[in-house]
Enzyme design. Structure first.
Site, PDB file in Angstrom:
ATOM      1  N   ASP A   1     -19.515   0.760   4.587  1.00 36.95           N
ATOM      2  CA  ASP A   1     -19.552   0.703   6.050  1.00 36.95           C
ATOM      3  C   ASP A   1     -20.858   1.270   6.592  1.00 36.95           C
ATOM      4  OD1 ASP A   1     -16.991  -0.215   5.811  1.00 36.95           O
ATOM      5  OD2 ASP A   1     -16.051   1.387   6.964  1.00 36.95           O
TER       6      ASP A   1
ATOM      7  N   HIS B   1     -19.898   4.653   2.313  1.00 36.80           N
ATOM      8  CA  HIS B   1     -20.707   4.482   3.517  1.00 36.80           C
ATOM      9  C   HIS B   1     -22.186   4.331   3.165  1.00 36.80           C
ATOM     10  CE1 HIS B   1     -16.966   6.051   5.168  1.00 36.80           C
ATOM     11  NE2 HIS B   1     -17.327   5.515   6.308  1.00 36.80           N
TER      12      HIS B   1
END
Length: 263
Positions: free
Chosen positions: A68, A223
């Protein structure tokens, strides 16, 4: 004809009859043996085929790496590692950063990775203000990807996942509206916890190991942002963790069912 001669003839007929019967029995026994052998062979072949089918049915486990918050200043280093291991991953991107770093998105697509939408700003007060606000935000990113890269994303990921408190009142509506555009939301079932607190390589590996092998088709949340150096530093170890257990790596749209919390 004399009595003796008749007896000899009679005995000859008996012998011939017995020999004929014996021949028939031998042929029948040979035929029976051949049939039995074929049946045994067929049974063995069937068992072997069934065993082979069972082995084939036990498919290789699959893991889905997802990132992400990109693209970022670290993305190309992530891509280098993935390329080294011949792995395709799924990147859920922030629209503002896509427009700032289009060359990185081009590389992601060129190298076979999947792109999903992770909203345009990632600002909760803006994107989650209402159902319409969220809908427009996701579509803004989708339009950027379609116009700039001729790419139609199939997936989006809610910031903080589909169970977050912001979307409680309109979750089903937004899922339906975006579903009408052939998009589906994707959660995860394994979290590296690499955007919480002060993550380290050890903590990331520990968090991944905690759930990775207790779920089917693990979807790993990590992430990709400039502040996630620990994630980058741990990536090879995470990959090795799954490789040693015989997993192969695929992108999210290849998963049989998209990952949703509670499923």
């Amino acid at each position: 004809m004399g009595k003796r001669k008749k007896e000899v003839i009679f005995l000859g007929v008996v012998v011939i009859t017995l020999l004929a019967m014996l021949g028939i029995q031998q042929r029948q026994m040979k035929q029976y043996t051949e049939v039995l052998g074929r049946n045994v062979e067929n049974t063995s072949n069937t068992a072997a085929a069934a065993s082979g089918s069972a082995a084939g049915a036990k498919r290789q486990p699959v893991v889905y790496l997802t990132f992400d918050d990109g693209p970022s200043s670290l993305t190309e280093k992530y891509l280098d590692i993935l390329k080294k291991h011949k792995i395709h991953a799924t990147f859920f991107l922030i629209g503002q950063q896509v427009e700032e770093m289009p060359e990185i998105v081009e590389r992601e697509l060129k190298e076979g990775h999947e792109i999903g939408v992770h909203t345009y700003t990632h600002e909760s007060c803006e994107i989650y203000a209402s159902c319409q606000a969220y809908y427009e935000d996701v579509n803004k990113v989708r339009e950027v990807l379609e116009k700039r890269f001729d790419y139609k994303p199939q997936l989006w990921r809610f910031p903080w996942g589909s169970a977050n408190c912001y979307i409680h009142s309109y979750k089903e509506e937004i899922i339906q509206r975006l579903g009408e555009q052939n998009m589906e939301y994707a959660d995860w079932n394994v979290s590296a916890e690499d955007s919480v607190g002060s993550p380290t390589v050890d903590s990331i590996l520990r968090n991944v190991k905690k759930d990775a092998f207790r779920v089917k088709d693990p979807v790993v949340l990590m992430h990709d942002s400039g502040s996630n150096q620990a994630t980058l530093d741990s990536l090879e170890a995470v990959i090795t963790l799954f490789e040693e257990q015989g997993y192969r790596f695929e992108t999210m749209s290849q998963r049989e069912n998209c990952c949703h919390f509670g499923q």
